[in-house]
Write a protein that holds these residues in place. Structure first.
Motif, PDB file in Angstrom:
ATOM      1  N   TRP A  63       0.960  -1.029  -0.002  1.00  0.00           N
ATOM      2  CA  TRP A  63      -0.027   0.027  -0.028  1.00  0.00           C
ATOM      3  C   TRP A  63       0.645   1.279   0.167  1.00  0.00           C
ATOM      4  CZ3 TRP A  63      -0.633   4.191   3.246  1.00  0.00           C
ATOM      5  CH2 TRP A  63      -1.504   5.003   3.104  1.00  0.00           C
ATOM      6  N   HIS A  64       0.560   2.198  -0.895  1.00  0.00           N
ATOM      7  CA  HIS A  64       0.943   3.587  -0.563  1.00  0.00           C
ATOM      8  C   HIS A  64      -0.116   4.573  -0.532  1.00  0.00           C
ATOM      9  CE1 HIS A  64       1.486   3.685  -5.333  1.00  0.00           C
ATOM     10  NE2 HIS A  64       0.220   4.150  -5.034  1.00  0.00           N
ATOM     11  N   GLU A  65       0.321   5.827  -0.057  1.00  0.00           N
ATOM     12  CA  GLU A  65      -0.614   6.802   0.078  1.00  0.00           C
ATOM     13  C   GLU A  65      -1.256   7.251  -1.138  1.00  0.00           C
ATOM     14  OE1 GLU A  65       0.692  10.332   2.023  1.00  0.00           O
ATOM     15  OE2 GLU A  65       1.379   9.245   3.831  1.00  0.00           O
ATOM     16  N   ASP A  66      -2.551   7.566  -1.090  1.00  0.00           N
ATOM     17  CA  ASP A  66      -3.516   8.057  -2.215  1.00  0.00           C
ATOM     18  C   ASP A  66      -2.810   9.457  -2.612  1.00  0.00           C
ATOM     19  OD1 ASP A  66      -5.406   8.652  -4.057  1.00  0.00           O
ATOM     20  OD2 ASP A  66      -6.814   8.438  -2.923  1.00  0.00           O
ATOM     21  N   ASN A  67      -2.177   9.654  -3.816  1.00  0.00           N
ATOM     22  CA  ASN A  67      -1.884  10.728  -4.377  1.00  0.00           C
ATOM     23  C   ASN A  67      -1.991  10.724  -5.942  1.00  0.00           C
ATOM     24  OD1 ASN A  67      -0.231  13.129  -4.569  1.00  0.00           O
ATOM     25  ND2 ASN A  67       1.609  12.382  -5.068  1.00  0.00           N
ATOM     26  N   GLY A  68      -3.428  10.365  -6.035  1.00  0.00           N
ATOM     27  CA  GLY A  68      -4.031  10.358  -7.637  1.00  0.00           C
ATOM     28  C   GLY A  68      -3.435   9.101  -8.050  1.00  0.00           C
ATOM     29  N   PHE A  69      -3.778   8.826  -9.558  1.00  0.00           N
ATOM     30  CA  PHE A  69      -3.906   7.572 -10.195  1.00  0.00           C
ATOM     31  C   PHE A  69      -2.261   7.270 -10.327  1.00  0.00           C
ATOM     32  CE2 PHE A  69      -3.838   4.499 -13.801  1.00  0.00           C
ATOM     33  CZ  PHE A  69      -5.068   4.017 -13.533  1.00  0.00           C
TER      34      PHE A  69
END
Length: 265
Positions: A63-69
């Motif tokens: 998982w990584h942070e949501d920073n766009g697509f």
């Protein structure tokens, strides 16, 4: 040959749960499963953590942070974590037929990568799959590409063929050797927003002299219905693709190499 199944996902835990359930129904399990998560909310994190407790093989949540697509980045992170020699990659809305893993393992061959097909399901049938565990057949209503429901070793040998271009490229059902992906530096993280990242990857693999098998009547997956992604980034992404075509690139600059030295979970 050790195998890894990578499942990409983003904020659709119901679909992901159905896909993970279909992994458990496989005639031959992969050696590990990695969820490549492009920044889903806490409810997905909690669901995967719950499933991990009873899953019969290693289930890793990358998982990584949501920073766009950032699909390319999430794939690269997962591939870097993979311990398998051979990787099958699907989308988190691709419910698998029971022989999916076995079929891909059967056709794996050094120097080749594989493009599999899909059965498209309409909204009502998708809900039946997720809610009731329905499995499409060639006679089901509410599906498209229904011939892709057929699993037949004989027909697969007859109709699978070498297709060394980027036509009919779909990242929702691909398989490749991990060492080959590392050779071309993985997926191109210059792509931000939907579109062309799969085709660009395929072209770099072909430029690196890998051969592509177009797999028919084997490695079947059922693609759950959803609304289409935004096409807002296509102009920029087309330009990246065109550079790869024009310059016959085999590697991208922003790729998997930055994750290969990271400690694994």
């Amino acid at each position: 040959m050790k195998t890894t199944l990578i499942i990409t996902t983003y904020n659709w835990k119901e679909a992901l749960k159905s896909v993970l359930d279909s992994v458990l129904r496989q005639t031959e399990l992969p050696d590990e499963v990695i969820v490549a998560d492009d920044g889903s909310r806490q409810d997905t994190i909690d669901m995967v953590a719950s499933i991990q407790k009873t899953f019969p093989i290693p289930l890793i949540h990358s998982w990584h942070e949501d920073n766009g697509f950032q699909l390319s980045m999430s794939r690269n992170r997962a591939i870097a974590k993979a311990s398998g020699d051979y990787i099958m990659m699907i989308d988190g809305d691709m419910v698998l037929s029971p022989s999916f893993v076995q079929s891909h393992k059967h056709v794996a061959k050094k120097g080749w990568f594989v493009q599999g097909g899909r059965v498209l399901t309409e909204e009502a049938f998708s809900k039946k799959i997720m809610n009731d565990g329905a499995v499409p057949t060639i006679f089901s209503s509410g599906i498209r590409n229904r011939k892709n429901c057929i699993t037949s070793a004989f027909l697969s040998r007859m109709f699978s063929y070498e297709r060394n271009n980027d036509k009919a490229t779909r990242g929702c059902n691909m398989a490749f050797w991990r060492e080959d992906v590392i050779e071309v530096n993985g997926f191109n993280q210059e792509f931000v927003g939907w579109g062309r990242e799969d085709s660009e990857f395929v072209l770099r693999m072909l430029n690196a002299k890998k051969r592509r098998l177009y797999l028919k009547f084997s490695g079947v997956g059922y693609h759950l219905f959803h609304n289409e992604n935004s096409r807002a980034s296509l102009a920029e992404n087309d330009a990246i693709l065109e550079k790869t075509i024009t310059e016959k690139l085999t590697r991208c600059e922003q790729g998997i190499n930055q994750f290969l030295e990271e400690p694994h979970d």
